[in-house]
Design an enzyme around this catalytic site. Structure first.
Site, short mmCIF file in Angstrom:
data_model
loop_
_atom_site.label_atom_id
_atom_site.label_comp_id
_atom_site.label_asym_id
_atom_site.label_seq_id
_atom_site.Cartn_x
_atom_site.Cartn_y
_atom_site.Cartn_z
N ASP A 1 92.15 -6.54 -81.31
CA ASP A 1 93.30 -6.91 -80.48
C ASP A 1 92.75 -7.93 -79.47
O ASP A 1 91.71 -8.55 -79.74
CB ASP A 1 93.90 -5.66 -79.79
CG ASP A 1 95.25 -5.93 -79.12
OD1 ASP A 1 96.26 -6.07 -79.83
OD2 ASP A 1 95.30 -6.03 -77.87
N LYS B 1 95.88 3.44 -80.63
CA LYS B 1 95.42 2.21 -79.97
C LYS B 1 94.25 2.60 -79.08
O LYS B 1 94.13 3.76 -78.67
CB LYS B 1 96.53 1.60 -79.11
CG LYS B 1 96.32 0.16 -78.72
CD LYS B 1 96.79 -0.80 -79.80
CE LYS B 1 96.41 -2.24 -79.48
NZ LYS B 1 97.03 -3.18 -80.41
P1 NDP Z 1 93.01 -12.93 -78.50
O1 NDP Z 1 92.06 -12.24 -77.60
O2 NDP Z 1 92.52 -13.56 -79.74
O3 NDP Z 1 93.84 -14.04 -77.69
C1 NDP Z 1 94.60 -13.68 -76.59
C2 NDP Z 1 95.15 -14.95 -75.97
O4 NDP Z 1 96.07 -14.60 -74.93
C3 NDP Z 1 94.10 -15.80 -75.32
O5 NDP Z 1 94.49 -17.15 -75.37
C4 NDP Z 1 94.10 -15.28 -73.89
O6 NDP Z 1 93.63 -16.21 -72.94
C5 NDP Z 1 95.57 -15.02 -73.66
N1 NDP Z 1 95.75 -13.93 -72.69
C6 NDP Z 1 95.25 -12.67 -72.77
N2 NDP Z 1 95.62 -11.96 -71.68
C7 NDP Z 1 96.35 -12.79 -70.92
C8 NDP Z 1 97.01 -12.65 -69.68
N3 NDP Z 1 96.96 -11.48 -69.01
N4 NDP Z 1 97.69 -13.73 -69.19
C9 NDP Z 1 97.72 -14.91 -69.87
N5 NDP Z 1 97.12 -15.10 -71.06
C10 NDP Z 1 96.45 -14.06 -71.57
O7 NDP Z 1 94.14 -11.82 -78.83
P2 NDP Z 1 95.19 -11.80 -80.02
O8 NDP Z 1 95.62 -13.17 -80.36
O9 NDP Z 1 94.65 -10.93 -81.09
O10 NDP Z 1 96.39 -10.98 -79.35
C11 NDP Z 1 97.46 -11.62 -78.65
C12 NDP Z 1 98.66 -10.68 -78.57
O11 NDP Z 1 99.07 -10.31 -79.90
C13 NDP Z 1 98.40 -9.35 -77.84
O12 NDP Z 1 99.58 -8.94 -77.20
C14 NDP Z 1 98.11 -8.38 -78.99
O13 NDP Z 1 98.37 -7.03 -78.65
C15 NDP Z 1 99.11 -8.89 -80.02
N6 NDP Z 1 98.81 -8.52 -81.40
C16 NDP Z 1 97.65 -8.88 -82.00
C17 NDP Z 1 97.41 -8.53 -83.31
C18 NDP Z 1 96.20 -8.98 -84.04
O14 NDP Z 1 96.15 -8.77 -85.28
N7 NDP Z 1 95.22 -9.61 -83.43
C19 NDP Z 1 98.36 -7.70 -84.07
C20 NDP Z 1 99.59 -7.43 -83.37
C21 NDP Z 1 99.78 -7.82 -82.08
P3 NDP Z 1 92.06 -16.26 -72.55
O15 NDP Z 1 91.42 -17.07 -73.61
O16 NDP Z 1 92.05 -16.90 -71.20
O17 NDP Z 1 91.59 -14.85 -72.52
#
Ligand code: NDP
Length: 445
Positions: free
Chosen positions: A165, A125
């Site tokens: 991510d 990671k």
């Molecule tokens: P994105 O950046 O596309 O979206 C993240 C979302 O979560 C946004 O809506 C963001 O809000 C919100 N967010 C991020 N940090 C916080 C926080 N500290 N408090 C509240 N809301 C938060 O990321 P992903 O959708 O790709 O990832 C989301 C989760 O899924 C993570 O935990 C990631 O590790 C996990 N994941 C992702 C994978 C992938 O293929 N993308 C694979 C496996 C797991 P804002 O718009 O305000 O930033």
């Protein structure tokens, strides 16, 4: 002190202040007690002591110039944690909260998740404390180029293959890929999550959300239930949340919430495809705040809150780590929630997990539930190696097969070790055994 407690103590002493890493190691190791009893040879070979120590930790300076001409400096990371079963594989996160402990927790989780996918991928990671929010396209590009200028010497299609991510989507992957190609003079599958035009895989953007719903669907089948008509609460509004909502709609469920770091929207009429399209354009193109959804569709907006107080049958935490605490978990259970699919990594605190397990609900931990993303990245690597691309139906079929096999492997391991229905035990044990056996085969390295 038990052997497992000794290892946990060692991890805490050796890695002070890396709280999320302690939490992730604690969760996995607590599940392994019965495995270590059954396999004394693992203890003799010091498998756990080796497992909690990353093979390599890279931390580097990322200097870049802002549009105003100011000198900016961020910190870059890549954790190459375990390569026993394949090249390091795992995403890159760009978010201001990124630090060494968060990187190590994510890389550690990735080892077992990748093992569960049945594909040959080790755990890694990386990322940076850079915040893409509010930056211009040119600033993001200059940052990505500087980040890759250092990272390129440490990765490669047979060494380490990063992906996206939080904060790293198609735009960032494109900028980083361009810089890798320019420096290394090779067009290879060194990153996944690429655009379709230049080596990406169909269904990769959808894979994590779709996979999470497929796993939840398998869990529901064990109780002879479906998603038809079920009210679902989803957090986040990024990649994972968007495609979770899309798949839930296909299966006849009623998703009612989305959130971002500012608050959440509650749409009691349900988020339909048209509203989802609006949210996707808002988040992916205009990069705005989710509040705009509430303003446009007359939905409720709850500033600074998470959506767990909304009554639902199924919950899909898809934003970030530790977003469901003990109280949230109690509220969910009290309101009738019987399924949790963790799209995000480690979204539930240890106390929250206890609540779900005690209530005997269908709780799919992130390692199993969100493995569809990396699994489809593995499929992207295969297509790149063969220099061909499979149609969407083919990739989706494989993704579904993988999620079914993850469900079955976790369910079987849980039952074999005397914890039927406990997917936390099952996923940790099934993921671990394959890696431990590979480490045994490869000698003391
Ligand atoms: P994105 O950046 O596309 O979206 C993240 C979302 O979560 C946004 O809506 C963001 O809000 C919100 N967010 C991020 N940090 C916080 C926080 N500290 N408090 C509240 N809301 C938060 O990321 P992903 O959708 O790709 O990832 C989301 C989760 O899924 C993570 O935990 C990631 O590790 C996990 N994941 C992702 C994978 C992938 O293929 N993308 C694979 C496996 C797991 P804002 O718009 O305000 O930033």
């Amino acid at each position: 002190m038990s052997y497992i407690e000794e290892i946990l103590d060692l991890v805490k002493r050796r890695n002070p202040a890396e709280y999320e890493f302690h939490q992730a190691v604690d969760e996995v190791l607590q599940s392994l007690e019965p495995v270590m009893e059954k396999h004394p040879e693992y203890r003799e070979a010091r498998i756990l002591e080796r497992l909690v120590e990353p093979e390599r930790v890279l931390m580097f300076r990322v200097p870049w110039l802002s549009d105003k001409g100011d000198f900016e400096v961020n910190r870059g990371f890549r954790i190459q944690f375990n390569s026993a079963i394949g090249p390091y594989k795992g995403g890159l996160r760009f978010h201001p909260t990124v630090n060494l402990g968060i990187m190590k927790f994510l890389a550690f989780e990735q080892i077992f998740k990748n093992s569960l996918t049945t594909l040959a991928m080790g755990g890694g990671k990386g990322g940076s404390d850079f915040d893409p929010k509010g930056k211009s396209n040119n600033e993001v590009m200059r940052f990505c180029q500087s980040f890759m200028t250092e990272l390129c010497r440490h990765i490669g299609p047979d060494t380490d293959v990063p992906a996206g991510d939080i904060g790293v989507g198609a735009r960032e992957i494109g900028f980083m890929y361009g810089q890798y190609k320019r420096i290394m003079n090779e067009f290879t599958g060194v990153l996944t999550g690429k655009a379709l035009r230049w080596g990406g895989s169909l269904i990769r953007p959808e894979a994590t959300g779709y996979g999470c719903v497929y796993l939840a669907q398998e869990m529901l089948k064990t109780r002879k239930e479906t998603f038809e008509g079920k009210v679902c609460v989803v957090s986040g509004s990024g990649n994972v949340a968007q495609y979770t909502v899309k798949k839930l709609l296909e299966l006849g469920a009623k998703p009612v919430t989305l959130s971002d770091s500012n608050g959440f929207v509650y749409d009691s009429k349900g988020i339909d495809l048209k509203k989802l399209e609006f949210a996707m354009e808002l988040k992916n193109i205009r990069r705005g705040r989710i509040k705009e959804y509430a303003d446009k569709f007359g939905a409720e907006y709850h500033d600074g809150k998470r959506p767990w107080s909304i009554p639902c049958k199924a919950a899909f935490p898809s934003a970030t780590q530790n977003e469901i605490d003990e109280k949230d978990a109690e509220t969910l259970v009290k309101n009738g929630c019987t399924v949790v699919g963790e799209g995000a990594n480690m979204p539930t605190t240890p106390e929250g997990i206890d609540v779900f397990l005690k209530a005997n609900i269908l709780y799919g931990p992130g390692k199993a539930a969100n493995a569809g993303g990396v699994a489809t990245s593995g499929l992207e690597m295969s297509q790149n190696a063969m220099r061909l691309s499979w149609p969407a139906e083919e990739v989706d079929k494989r993704l579904k097969q993988i999620m079914v096999s993850i469900h079955d492997a976790a369910a079987k391991a849980a039952a074999d070790y005397g914890f039927p229905g406990n997917y936390v035990m099952g996923a940790n044990i099934a993921g671990f055994v394959k890696v431990a056996e590979a480490m045994m085969d490869q000698g003391h390295v």
